[in-house]
Design an enzyme around this catalytic site. Structure first.
Site, short mmCIF file in Angstrom:
data_model
loop_
_atom_site.label_atom_id
_atom_site.label_comp_id
_atom_site.label_asym_id
_atom_site.label_seq_id
_atom_site.Cartn_x
_atom_site.Cartn_y
_atom_site.Cartn_z
N SER A 72 0.83 -1.21 0.00
CA SER A 72 0.00 0.00 0.00
C SER A 72 0.87 1.26 0.00
O SER A 72 1.98 1.27 0.53
CB SER A 72 -0.90 0.03 1.23
OG SER A 72 -1.76 -1.07 1.24
N1 SAH Z 1 -1.20 -4.65 4.07
C1 SAH Z 1 -0.45 -4.67 2.82
C2 SAH Z 1 -1.37 -4.47 1.64
C3 SAH Z 1 -1.36 -5.64 0.74
S1 SAH Z 1 -2.50 -5.54 -0.62
C4 SAH Z 1 0.65 -3.63 2.88
O1 SAH Z 1 1.12 -3.29 3.92
O2 SAH Z 1 1.12 -3.16 1.88
C5 SAH Z 1 -3.86 -6.50 -0.02
C6 SAH Z 1 -3.59 -7.93 0.36
O3 SAH Z 1 -4.85 -8.52 0.70
C7 SAH Z 1 -2.98 -8.80 -0.74
O4 SAH Z 1 -1.81 -9.37 -0.29
C8 SAH Z 1 -4.06 -9.85 -0.99
O5 SAH Z 1 -3.54 -11.12 -1.34
C9 SAH Z 1 -4.79 -9.88 0.33
N2 SAH Z 1 -6.15 -10.43 0.28
C10 SAH Z 1 -7.08 -10.27 -0.68
N3 SAH Z 1 -8.20 -10.95 -0.37
C11 SAH Z 1 -7.97 -11.56 0.83
C12 SAH Z 1 -8.73 -12.41 1.67
N4 SAH Z 1 -9.97 -12.80 1.35
N5 SAH Z 1 -8.18 -12.84 2.83
C13 SAH Z 1 -6.92 -12.49 3.17
N6 SAH Z 1 -6.13 -11.69 2.42
C14 SAH Z 1 -6.65 -11.23 1.26
#
Ligand code: SAH
Length: 223
Positions: A72
């Site tokens: 993010s």
């Molecule tokens: N928190 C992260 C953001 C990652 S992007 C950061 O610090 O940058 C969002 C993440 O959510 C991705 O890794 C994706 O695989 C995950 N995601 C999407 N759907 C999900 C679900 N149903 N359960 C768990 N994780 C999920």
């Protein structure tokens, strides 16, 4: 290569000046919580992205982390964390979507107990080793579908944040909020995504729509 080597090699791109510039930008965009700004200044974001992208780690932008996912944007991490602190300090927080673990590390510097779930096994494993390298121990990670929240249904969390956009508010997550608990999530109405804050009180669930945002979608099942 371990964290300290990379830290050392990264001296130019991770200089205090570069980080201070990011903090100044966050302040200009409305991040005023000193604790949040301080933690963003300290957490080494360059260690959460591929080495080839490390020189861009302190730009206020999302970057690819593989598997079609992104780390993010710092503003978003700061903004969501600030929202979680708006109603005062809290003990436990559940993050849905660990990704590379950057937001998790930010939360771990603020909240005593952090729980985070990720549906993609490889990202879950990478985040686990990164957080261990950084000696962050107040985090529990699970490889699971976050739509159902934390696997142990008897847990209640003071704060929940979702880092992927959902088209429906997952009931299981509202059920895992403690009384007075707050959840923030990007809600997708089919055309736009809106940061949404949900507050659970003893007898009601209050929903507030905030800023327009852009997130990767919440996906079902394991990857
Ligand atoms: N928190 C992260 C953001 C990652 S992007 C950061 O610090 O940058 C969002 C993440 O959510 C991705 O890794 C994706 O695989 C995950 N995601 C999407 N759907 C999900 C679900 N149903 N359960 C768990 N994780 C999920």
């Amino acid at each position: 290569m371990n964290a300290s080597n990379r830290n050392h090699q990264g001296i130019g791109m991770t200089s205090q000046r570069t980080r201070d510039r990011l903090i100044q930008r966050l302040q200009e965009q409305g991040i005023h919580n000193e604790q949040v700004l301080d933690v963003i200044r300290r957490v080494p974001r360059h260690l959460f992205v591929d080495e080839a992208l490390a020189h861009r780690a302190y730009e206020d932008t999302a970057l690819p982390i593989g598997y079609g996912q992104t780390i993010s944007q710092p503003f978003i991490v700061a903004y969501m964390t600030q929202l979680l602190l708006e109603d005062g300090p809290a003990n436990s927080v559940l993050e849905i979507g660990t990704g590379c673990g950057y937001q998790t590390a930010v939360l771990a510097s603020i909240f005593p107990q952090v729980y985070s779930v990720e549906r993609i096994g490889a990202l879950h494993q990478q985040a686990k080793s990164r957080l261990a390298e950084l000696e962050i121990y107040n985090v529990q990670l699970r490889h699971t579908d976050g739509i159902e929240g934390w696997p142990n249904q008897s847990y209640r969390f003071d704060r929940i944040l979702m880092t992927a956009a959902c088209a429906e508010i997952p009931e299981a997550l509202v059920g895992q909020l403690s009384d007075g608990g707050v959840m923030v999530l990007p809600f997708d109405d089919g055309s736009d995504q809106t940061m949404t804050k949900i507050t659970r009180t003893a007898d009601a669930v209050v929903t507030e729509s905030l800023e327009r945002v852009v997130f990767v979608p919440l996906l079902p099942g394991l990857g």
